[in-house]
Write an enzyme that holds these catalytic residues in place. Sequence first.
Site, PDB file in Angstrom:
ATOM      1  N   GLY A 265     -28.141 -20.753  22.546  1.00 12.37           N
ATOM      2  CA  GLY A 265     -29.019 -21.224  23.623  1.00 12.37           C
ATOM      3  C   GLY A 265     -28.471 -22.309  24.523  1.00 12.37           C
TER       4      GLY A 265
ATOM      5  N   SER B 283     -29.316 -28.288  28.573  1.00 14.50           N
ATOM      6  CA  SER B 283     -29.970 -27.460  27.545  1.00 14.50           C
ATOM      7  C   SER B 283     -30.275 -28.277  26.293  1.00 14.50           C
ATOM      8  CB  SER B 283     -29.053 -26.302  27.137  1.00 14.50           C
ATOM      9  OG  SER B 283     -28.865 -25.410  28.210  1.00 14.50           O
ATOM     10  N   ILE B 284     -31.452 -28.037  25.722  1.00 14.00           N
ATOM     11  CA  ILE B 284     -31.813 -28.677  24.451  1.00 14.00           C
ATOM     12  C   ILE B 284     -30.783 -28.295  23.387  1.00 14.00           C
ATOM     13  CG2 ILE B 284     -33.531 -28.659  22.597  1.00 14.00           C
ATOM     14  CD1 ILE B 284     -35.688 -28.460  24.876  1.00 14.00           C
TER      15      ILE B 284
ATOM     16  N   ASP C 251     -26.235 -11.452  23.898  1.00 11.39           N
ATOM     17  CA  ASP C 251     -27.553 -11.318  24.512  1.00 11.39           C
ATOM     18  C   ASP C 251     -28.469 -10.822  23.403  1.00 11.39           C
ATOM     19  OD1 ASP C 251     -29.894 -10.190  25.724  1.00 11.39           O
ATOM     20  OD2 ASP C 251     -28.848 -10.210  27.643  1.00 11.39           O
ATOM     21  N   VAL C 252     -29.467 -11.623  23.038  1.00 13.97           N
ATOM     22  CA  VAL C 252     -30.270 -11.305  21.847  1.00 13.97           C
ATOM     23  C   VAL C 252     -31.224 -10.125  22.055  1.00 13.97           C
ATOM     24  CG1 VAL C 252     -30.109 -13.631  20.848  1.00 13.97           C
ATOM     25  CG2 VAL C 252     -32.034 -13.064  22.375  1.00 13.97           C
TER      26      VAL C 252
ATOM     27  N   ALA D 165     -39.476 -15.317  29.483  1.00  9.96           N
ATOM     28  CA  ALA D 165     -40.538 -14.409  29.932  1.00  9.96           C
ATOM     29  C   ALA D 165     -40.280 -14.156  31.410  1.00  9.96           C
ATOM     30  CB  ALA D 165     -41.910 -15.039  29.733  1.00  9.96           C
TER      31      ALA D 165
ATOM     32  N   TYR E 274     -48.490 -21.354  31.050  1.00 12.93           N
ATOM     33  CA  TYR E 274     -47.491 -21.057  30.009  1.00 12.93           C
ATOM     34  C   TYR E 274     -47.744 -19.628  29.494  1.00 12.93           C
ATOM     35  CZ  TYR E 274     -44.021 -22.164  26.399  1.00 12.93           C
ATOM     36  OH  TYR E 274     -42.893 -22.191  25.603  1.00 12.93           O
TER      37      TYR E 274
ATOM     38  N   LYS F  67     -44.632 -18.064  21.439  1.00 10.87           N
ATOM     39  CA  LYS F  67     -44.304 -19.226  20.593  1.00 10.87           C
ATOM     40  C   LYS F  67     -45.169 -19.233  19.328  1.00 10.87           C
ATOM     41  CE  LYS F  67     -41.009 -21.446  22.904  1.00 10.87           C
ATOM     42  NZ  LYS F  67     -39.598 -21.305  22.483  1.00 10.87           N
TER      43      LYS F  67
ATOM     44  N   THR G 247     -35.089 -29.207  31.915  1.00 13.62           N
ATOM     45  CA  THR G 247     -33.950 -28.309  31.676  1.00 13.62           C
ATOM     46  C   THR G 247     -34.021 -27.169  32.692  1.00 13.62           C
ATOM     47  OG1 THR G 247     -35.193 -26.897  30.176  1.00 13.62           O
ATOM     48  CG2 THR G 247     -34.024 -28.749  29.175  1.00 13.62           C
ATOM     49  N   LEU G 248     -33.022 -26.267  32.626  1.00 16.93           N
ATOM     50  CA  LEU G 248     -33.031 -25.090  33.493  1.00 16.93           C
ATOM     51  C   LEU G 248     -34.334 -24.292  33.317  1.00 16.93           C
ATOM     52  CD1 LEU G 248     -31.200 -23.431  35.441  1.00 16.93           C
ATOM     53  CD2 LEU G 248     -30.383 -22.195  33.422  1.00 16.93           C
TER      54      LEU G 248
HETATM   55  P1  NAD Z   1     -32.374 -23.613  28.769  1.00 15.86           P
HETATM   56  O1  NAD Z   1     -32.602 -22.740  29.944  1.00 15.86           O
HETATM   57  O2  NAD Z   1     -31.279 -24.589  28.844  1.00 15.86           O
HETATM   58  O3  NAD Z   1     -32.190 -22.743  27.449  1.00 15.86           O
HETATM   59  C1  NAD Z   1     -32.756 -21.466  27.310  1.00 15.86           C
HETATM   60  C2  NAD Z   1     -31.647 -20.588  26.753  1.00 15.86           C
HETATM   61  O4  NAD Z   1     -32.151 -19.281  26.446  1.00 15.86           O
HETATM   62  C3  NAD Z   1     -30.488 -20.397  27.735  1.00 15.86           C
HETATM   63  O5  NAD Z   1     -29.281 -20.821  27.150  1.00 15.86           O
HETATM   64  C4  NAD Z   1     -30.464 -18.898  27.970  1.00 15.86           C
HETATM   65  O6  NAD Z   1     -29.149 -18.398  28.126  1.00 15.86           O
HETATM   66  C5  NAD Z   1     -31.080 -18.418  26.671  1.00 15.86           C
HETATM   67  N1  NAD Z   1     -31.541 -17.027  26.748  1.00 15.86           N
HETATM   68  C6  NAD Z   1     -32.537 -16.512  27.500  1.00 15.86           C
HETATM   69  N2  NAD Z   1     -32.578 -15.156  27.353  1.00 15.86           N
HETATM   70  C7  NAD Z   1     -31.592 -14.832  26.480  1.00 15.86           C
HETATM   71  C8  NAD Z   1     -31.102 -13.608  25.940  1.00 15.86           C
HETATM   72  N3  NAD Z   1     -31.647 -12.417  26.274  1.00 15.86           N
HETATM   73  N4  NAD Z   1     -30.057 -13.646  25.061  1.00 15.86           N
HETATM   74  C9  NAD Z   1     -29.473 -14.820  24.735  1.00 15.86           C
HETATM   75  N5  NAD Z   1     -29.888 -16.018  25.225  1.00 15.86           N
HETATM   76  C10 NAD Z   1     -30.929 -16.010  26.085  1.00 15.86           C
HETATM   77  O7  NAD Z   1     -33.782 -24.368  28.523  1.00 15.86           O
HETATM   78  P2  NAD Z   1     -34.304 -25.258  27.299  1.00 15.86           P
HETATM   79  O8  NAD Z   1     -35.456 -26.001  27.855  1.00 15.86           O
HETATM   80  O9  NAD Z   1     -33.179 -25.959  26.674  1.00 15.86           O
HETATM   81  O10 NAD Z   1     -34.899 -24.162  26.288  1.00 15.86           O
HETATM   82  C11 NAD Z   1     -34.462 -24.041  24.957  1.00 15.86           C
HETATM   83  C12 NAD Z   1     -35.633 -23.833  24.002  1.00 15.86           C
HETATM   84  O11 NAD Z   1     -36.439 -25.016  24.002  1.00 15.86           O
HETATM   85  C13 NAD Z   1     -36.559 -22.691  24.361  1.00 15.86           C
HETATM   86  O12 NAD Z   1     -36.962 -22.031  23.175  1.00 15.86           O
HETATM   87  C14 NAD Z   1     -37.736 -23.409  24.986  1.00 15.86           C
HETATM   88  O13 NAD Z   1     -38.917 -22.659  24.858  1.00 15.86           O
HETATM   89  C15 NAD Z   1     -37.774 -24.636  24.124  1.00 15.86           C
HETATM   90  N6  NAD Z   1     -38.563 -25.758  24.655  1.00 15.86           N
HETATM   91  C16 NAD Z   1     -38.293 -26.277  25.898  1.00 15.86           C
HETATM   92  C17 NAD Z   1     -39.055 -27.343  26.382  1.00 15.86           C
HETATM   93  C18 NAD Z   1     -38.808 -27.933  27.751  1.00 15.86           C
HETATM   94  O14 NAD Z   1     -39.699 -28.593  28.284  1.00 15.86           O
HETATM   95  N7  NAD Z   1     -37.646 -27.736  28.336  1.00 15.86           N
HETATM   96  C19 NAD Z   1     -40.082 -27.871  25.586  1.00 15.86           C
HETATM   97  C20 NAD Z   1     -40.323 -27.321  24.323  1.00 15.86           C
HETATM   98  C21 NAD Z   1     -39.555 -26.262  23.869  1.00 15.86           C
HETATM   99  O1  0WE Z   2     -40.531 -22.706  26.879  1.00 16.24           O
HETATM  100  C1  0WE Z   2     -40.521 -23.207  27.991  1.00 16.24           C
HETATM  101  C2  0WE Z   2     -40.055 -22.416  29.191  1.00 16.24           C
HETATM  102  C3  0WE Z   2     -39.346 -21.148  28.804  1.00 16.24           C
HETATM  103  C4  0WE Z   2     -39.108 -20.200  29.937  1.00 16.24           C
HETATM  104  C5  0WE Z   2     -38.779 -20.613  31.224  1.00 16.24           C
HETATM  105  C6  0WE Z   2     -38.567 -19.655  32.220  1.00 16.24           C
HETATM  106  C7  0WE Z   2     -38.274 -20.027  33.648  1.00 16.24           C
HETATM  107  C8  0WE Z   2     -37.467 -18.948  34.339  1.00 16.24           C
HETATM  108  C9  0WE Z   2     -39.234 -18.865  29.683  1.00 16.24           C
HETATM  109  N1  0WE Z   2     -39.031 -17.918  30.628  1.00 16.24           N
HETATM  110  C10 0WE Z   2     -38.690 -18.298  31.876  1.00 16.24           C
HETATM  111  N2  0WE Z   2     -38.490 -17.320  32.803  1.00 16.24           N
HETATM  112  C11 0WE Z   2     -37.951 -17.568  34.022  1.00 16.24           C
HETATM  113  O2  0WE Z   2     -37.821 -16.646  34.851  1.00 16.24           O
HETATM  114  N3  0WE Z   2     -40.993 -24.500  28.139  1.00 16.24           N
HETATM  115  C12 0WE Z   2     -41.595 -25.155  26.998  1.00 16.24           C
HETATM  116  C13 0WE Z   2     -40.964 -25.247  29.414  1.00 16.24           C
HETATM  117  C14 0WE Z   2     -42.254 -24.988  30.127  1.00 16.24           C
HETATM  118  O3  0WE Z   2     -42.443 -23.860  30.842  1.00 16.24           O
HETATM  119  C15 0WE Z   2     -43.742 -23.905  31.341  1.00 16.24           C
HETATM  120  C16 0WE Z   2     -44.367 -25.069  30.898  1.00 16.24           C
HETATM  121  C17 0WE Z   2     -43.414 -25.763  30.114  1.00 16.24           C
HETATM  122  C18 0WE Z   2     -43.614 -27.057  29.404  1.00 16.24           C
HETATM  123  C19 0WE Z   2     -44.418 -22.973  32.135  1.00 16.24           C
HETATM  124  C20 0WE Z   2     -45.739 -23.233  32.514  1.00 16.24           C
HETATM  125  C21 0WE Z   2     -46.362 -24.387  32.079  1.00 16.24           C
HETATM  126  C22 0WE Z   2     -45.702 -25.317  31.280  1.00 16.24           C
END
Ligand code: NAD
Ligand code: 0WE
Length: 258
Positions: A15, A21-22, A67-68, A98, A158, A165, A196-197
């Site tokens: 990821g 990225s987290i 790619d998962v 999503a 969300y 989730k 993050t992205l």
């Molecule tokens: P991120 O975009 O940096 O990471 C998301 C990762 O998912 C990316 O590296 C992307 O390549 C990978 N991914 C998506 N589709 C994929 C696929 N088909 N195959 C392989 N990899 C795939 O963003 P992030 O915020 O670091 O998200 C990481 C995790 O943290 C996610 O599970 C997200 O739900 C969770 N999270 C994020 C937040 C936030 O606010 N950013 C809060 C709570 C939880």
């Molecule tokens: O898990 C997430 C976001 C994950 C995510 C982000 C995207 C953006 C680009 C999944 N799919 C996509 N698809 C894309 O096309 N978070 C915890 C961050 C997040 O996303 C939100 C939140 C929060 C917090 C969306 C709506 C409301 C709150």
Amino acid sequence: MTEQVLAGKVGLVFGVANKRSIAWAIAKAWAAAGARLIFNYQGERLKENVEELIAEFGEKTPLFPCDVSSDEEIKAFFENVRGETDRVDLLLHSIAFAPTEALEGDFISTTREAFRVAHDISAYSLVAIAREASLLMTNGGSIVSMTYYGSEKVVPRYNVMGVAKASLEASARYLAYDLGPKKIRVNCISAGPVQTLAARGISGFTSMLKHYQERAPLKRSCDPAELGATGVFLASDGAAAITGQVIYVDGGYQIMGM
Ligand code: NAD
Ligand code: 0WE
């Protein structure tokens, strides 16, 4: 340098997309604690990003495509891992997706296809990679996955990600039951909002951070280094009796009722 609580451990990190990225924050903390890491990247588009980041761990840190959404790519990834190590101790799952339109309007509009994709990539993938990784976890192990509060309470927009989730967290509990006898633990970190992205481009994200600054007991969400520190704890022997849990790293937001 702090005590190397993960010295001699081998970890798989899924990821990392960029430095925000987290997964990158947790990988840095795992490496600083002494773990050797192997990375995935989602597609050729992200390969160079991940390569540049992991260069700081030395030239020969392995990375392989995965790619998962593809069983074949998961299989090939673990064949590549077997070429590097015969044992794995740690697995990080930090992946969610999503279709954009599913995170825009209302939940009731979720299509069959958006529902399928969200669950496939964000929840089933944990089961698939945990199964493969567990075969290499011959000395016990720790599996960590990232989740969010939208799994348990309604966070407007969300939408289907919240439902996915909930499935991810339940999957972690069933995996914890299956893998417990092998001393493999499975836990989730529920992070508060982080820039993050995956979070950028979500309209109203800044106002969510402000909401945490007003409502969370600690008057803020969390920062990436704190997610790294929790990742190290869950991977370490300090967490040896913790499995199937969701640990909140969210400034305490989750305890509030009003
Ligand atoms: P991120 O975009 O940096 O990471 C998301 C990762 O998912 C990316 O590296 C992307 O390549 C990978 N991914 C998506 N589709 C994929 C696929 N088909 N195959 C392989 N990899 C795939 O963003 P992030 O915020 O670091 O998200 C990481 C995790 O943290 C996610 O599970 C997200 O739900 C969770 N999270 C994020 C937040 C936030 O606010 N950013 C809060 C709570 C939880
Ligand atoms: O898990 C997430 C976001 C994950 C995510 C982000 C995207 C953006 C680009 C999944 N799919 C996509 N698809 C894309 O096309 N978070 C915890 C961050 C997040 O996303 C939100 C939140 C929060 C917090 C969306 C709506 C409301 C709150």
